[in-house]
Design a protein around this motif. Sequence first.
Motif, PDB file in Angstrom:
ATOM      1  N   GLY A 158       0.622  -1.164  -0.086  1.00  0.00           N
ATOM      2  CA  GLY A 158       0.186  -0.040  -0.093  1.00  0.00           C
ATOM      3  C   GLY A 158       0.914   1.233  -0.097  1.00  0.00           C
ATOM      4  N   LEU A 159       1.867   1.286   0.604  1.00  0.00           N
ATOM      5  CA  LEU A 159       2.602   2.437   0.882  1.00  0.00           C
ATOM      6  C   LEU A 159       3.399   2.560  -0.636  1.00  0.00           C
ATOM      7  CD1 LEU A 159       4.596   1.945   4.307  1.00  0.00           C
ATOM      8  CD2 LEU A 159       3.342   4.134   3.267  1.00  0.00           C
ATOM      9  N   GLY A 160       3.906   1.448  -1.185  1.00  0.00           N
ATOM     10  CA  GLY A 160       4.433   1.762  -2.410  1.00  0.00           C
ATOM     11  C   GLY A 160       3.697   2.143  -3.552  1.00  0.00           C
ATOM     12  N   LEU A 161       2.293   1.671  -3.603  1.00  0.00           N
ATOM     13  CA  LEU A 161       1.319   2.206  -4.542  1.00  0.00           C
ATOM     14  C   LEU A 161       0.880   3.614  -4.088  1.00  0.00           C
ATOM     15  CD1 LEU A 161      -1.077  -0.907  -4.558  1.00  0.00           C
ATOM     16  CD2 LEU A 161       0.549  -0.044  -6.566  1.00  0.00           C
ATOM     17  N   GLY A 162       0.789   3.990  -2.889  1.00  0.00           N
ATOM     18  CA  GLY A 162       0.552   5.284  -2.395  1.00  0.00           C
ATOM     19  C   GLY A 162       1.504   6.464  -3.001  1.00  0.00           C
TER      20      GLY A 162
ATOM     21  N   VAL B  86       5.115   9.337   5.539  1.00  0.00           N
ATOM     22  CA  VAL B  86       6.530   9.224   6.144  1.00  0.00           C
ATOM     23  C   VAL B  86       6.083   8.644   7.688  1.00  0.00           C
ATOM     24  CG1 VAL B  86       8.229  10.453   7.717  1.00  0.00           C
ATOM     25  CG2 VAL B  86       7.622  11.244   5.345  1.00  0.00           C
ATOM     26  N   VAL B  87       4.889   8.955   8.170  1.00  0.00           N
ATOM     27  CA  VAL B  87       4.378   8.472   9.602  1.00  0.00           C
ATOM     28  C   VAL B  87       4.297   6.736   9.343  1.00  0.00           C
ATOM     29  CG1 VAL B  87       2.729   8.442  11.100  1.00  0.00           C
ATOM     30  CG2 VAL B  87       3.580  10.655  10.401  1.00  0.00           C
ATOM     31  N   ARG B  88       3.673   6.623   8.160  1.00  0.00           N
ATOM     32  CA  ARG B  88       3.231   5.091   7.811  1.00  0.00           C
ATOM     33  C   ARG B  88       4.403   4.296   7.600  1.00  0.00           C
ATOM     34  NH1 ARG B  88      -0.819   4.737   3.409  1.00  0.00           N
ATOM     35  NH2 ARG B  88      -0.437   2.401   3.572  1.00  0.00           N
ATOM     36  N   CYS B  89       5.478   4.969   6.871  1.00  0.00           N
ATOM     37  CA  CYS B  89       6.632   4.175   6.828  1.00  0.00           C
ATOM     38  C   CYS B  89       7.407   3.919   7.857  1.00  0.00           C
ATOM     39  CB  CYS B  89       7.509   4.968   5.900  1.00  0.00           C
ATOM     40  SG  CYS B  89       7.226   4.933   4.270  1.00  0.00           S
ATOM     41  N   ARG B  90       7.527   4.950   8.948  1.00  0.00           N
ATOM     42  CA  ARG B  90       8.070   4.704  10.315  1.00  0.00           C
ATOM     43  C   ARG B  90       7.432   3.647  11.052  1.00  0.00           C
ATOM     44  NH1 ARG B  90      12.116   8.379  10.858  1.00  0.00           N
ATOM     45  NH2 ARG B  90      12.032  10.396   9.668  1.00  0.00           N
TER      46      ARG B  90
ATOM     47  N   GLY C 243      13.768   2.425   2.055  1.00  0.00           N
ATOM     48  CA  GLY C 243      14.120   3.120   0.610  1.00  0.00           C
ATOM     49  C   GLY C 243      12.663   3.900   0.684  1.00  0.00           C
ATOM     50  N   LEU C 244      11.416   3.378   0.894  1.00  0.00           N
ATOM     51  CA  LEU C 244      10.343   3.966   0.608  1.00  0.00           C
ATOM     52  C   LEU C 244      10.396   5.383   1.716  1.00  0.00           C
ATOM     53  CD1 LEU C 244       7.679   1.058   0.555  1.00  0.00           C
ATOM     54  CD2 LEU C 244       9.046   2.355  -1.178  1.00  0.00           C
ATOM     55  N   LEU C 245      10.749   5.175   2.882  1.00  0.00           N
ATOM     56  CA  LEU C 245      10.766   6.270   3.999  1.00  0.00           C
ATOM     57  C   LEU C 245      11.545   7.431   3.337  1.00  0.00           C
ATOM     58  CD1 LEU C 245      10.479   7.444   6.618  1.00  0.00           C
ATOM     59  CD2 LEU C 245      12.355   6.259   7.383  1.00  0.00           C
ATOM     60  N   THR C 246      12.674   7.065   2.780  1.00  0.00           N
ATOM     61  CA  THR C 246      13.361   8.163   2.167  1.00  0.00           C
ATOM     62  C   THR C 246      12.993   8.550   1.196  1.00  0.00           C
ATOM     63  OG1 THR C 246      15.557   6.668   2.658  1.00  0.00           O
ATOM     64  CG2 THR C 246      15.857   8.657   1.222  1.00  0.00           C
ATOM     65  N   THR C 247      12.209   8.265   0.162  1.00  0.00           N
ATOM     66  CA  THR C 247      11.301   8.718  -0.768  1.00  0.00           C
ATOM     67  C   THR C 247      10.279   9.651  -0.482  1.00  0.00           C
ATOM     68  OG1 THR C 247      11.795   6.937  -2.400  1.00  0.00           O
ATOM     69  CG2 THR C 247       9.900   8.395  -2.886  1.00  0.00           C
TER      70      THR C 247
END
Length: 410
Positions: A14-18, A52-56, A94-98
């Motif tokens: 979901g994070l990647g698609l978001g 960002v919050v979701r990635c963390r 990597g997703l968090l950095t993006t």
Amino acid sequence: MAVAEPDVVGEYIGLGLGLGRHIDGMVDAYYGPPALADAVAAEPIEEPRRLVVRCRALLAAIDSDAPFDAGSPGERGTEGTPSRRSWLRAQTLGLLTTARKLAGDPVSYADEVESCYGVRPTRVPEDVLVDAHRRLGEVLPGSGPLAERLVAWREAHAVPVDKLRPAIDSLAEDLRARARALFGLPDGEHVEFELVTDQPWSGFNYYLGGLQSRVAVNTDLPVLSTGLAHLVAHEAYPGHHTEHTRKEVGLVRQRHWVEESIFLVGTPQCLLAEGLADLGLEVVMGRRPEPVIAEHFGPLGIRYDQEVVAAVAEAGEALSAVRQNAAFRLHEDGADPEVVTAEVARWGLLPWDRASKQVEFLTHPTWRAYLTCYIEGLPLCRAFVGGDPARFDRLLSEQLTPAYLLEHMA
């Protein structure tokens, strides 16, 4: 394929698609559960700070041994392989950095590359490039300025447009047979090649799922016979298409590791994918494949000076690092793109149009850090494989990370 509703894995997808709704091209491929994609598409585009919050939170869940799939314990892989958990953690970083970059957080170029792709880029000293120039001068035919000699020699190997498709088809058939013999290919896999224009890259694999790929070859600039076999191997056999199909069957269909059904730019899986794709030609045809390649081009009347091609490739391999120095100049030094284009032309021994195409890639917001995948991926994968096809097979079929390869060199 029946798949349990994912938990950690579902949040990762979901994070990647978001993030992909913010960044065109970030989702390189997705063939996972349609319900996950539909759910993301049905919601308003999420604010970067919320992502960002979701990635963390996802990183914390991974670190706390939360189950990956609803109703099942977290899987850690088998002895001798990197854990699935470590792979997902590296991907999520990597997703968090993006997401942080989207939210406006200051992230230096080198930090971005390291967090996204698992290696820290470095500048290449000019004396390395000077030595490559010297070696090239010794093997190139003719006389006069080195750049003019190399440009003239390269451009003389332009493949006539009417012979490009027959050449690609001939190479693909051979490479496919070699990949099948060495590593196996799933029944029903297929690659469709097409010629395109107006793109910042030379070739691109669009993996469609269901063991199907569409490979686009960019003809903005003349396609050279000196690199055509590498391009076909890189994008198809035993490169991107082969990796995607092997992992779709082995990891997604058989093991139900649904996270492999999404391929995301800005994550370590890209560095290993590009590294193995760059290594593929030498794995299936040997370190010096030029005699075999010449057999494909001869009947088509395509120029290919195999002995000089081999010598130039060996002498000039270090010049690939010119692009990494250029990235530092653009993103760390703040140099003007026109100035950097001139530097790429000088050190890369390129005509202006090809140097400009490289800088275009480096200034593209989606691809600026991606360049390191080509610079660092090949030597890392080559050192891990160590000439052993069985180790290359692991790159095609397992969840590996740059950190794992560094710890388990051949």
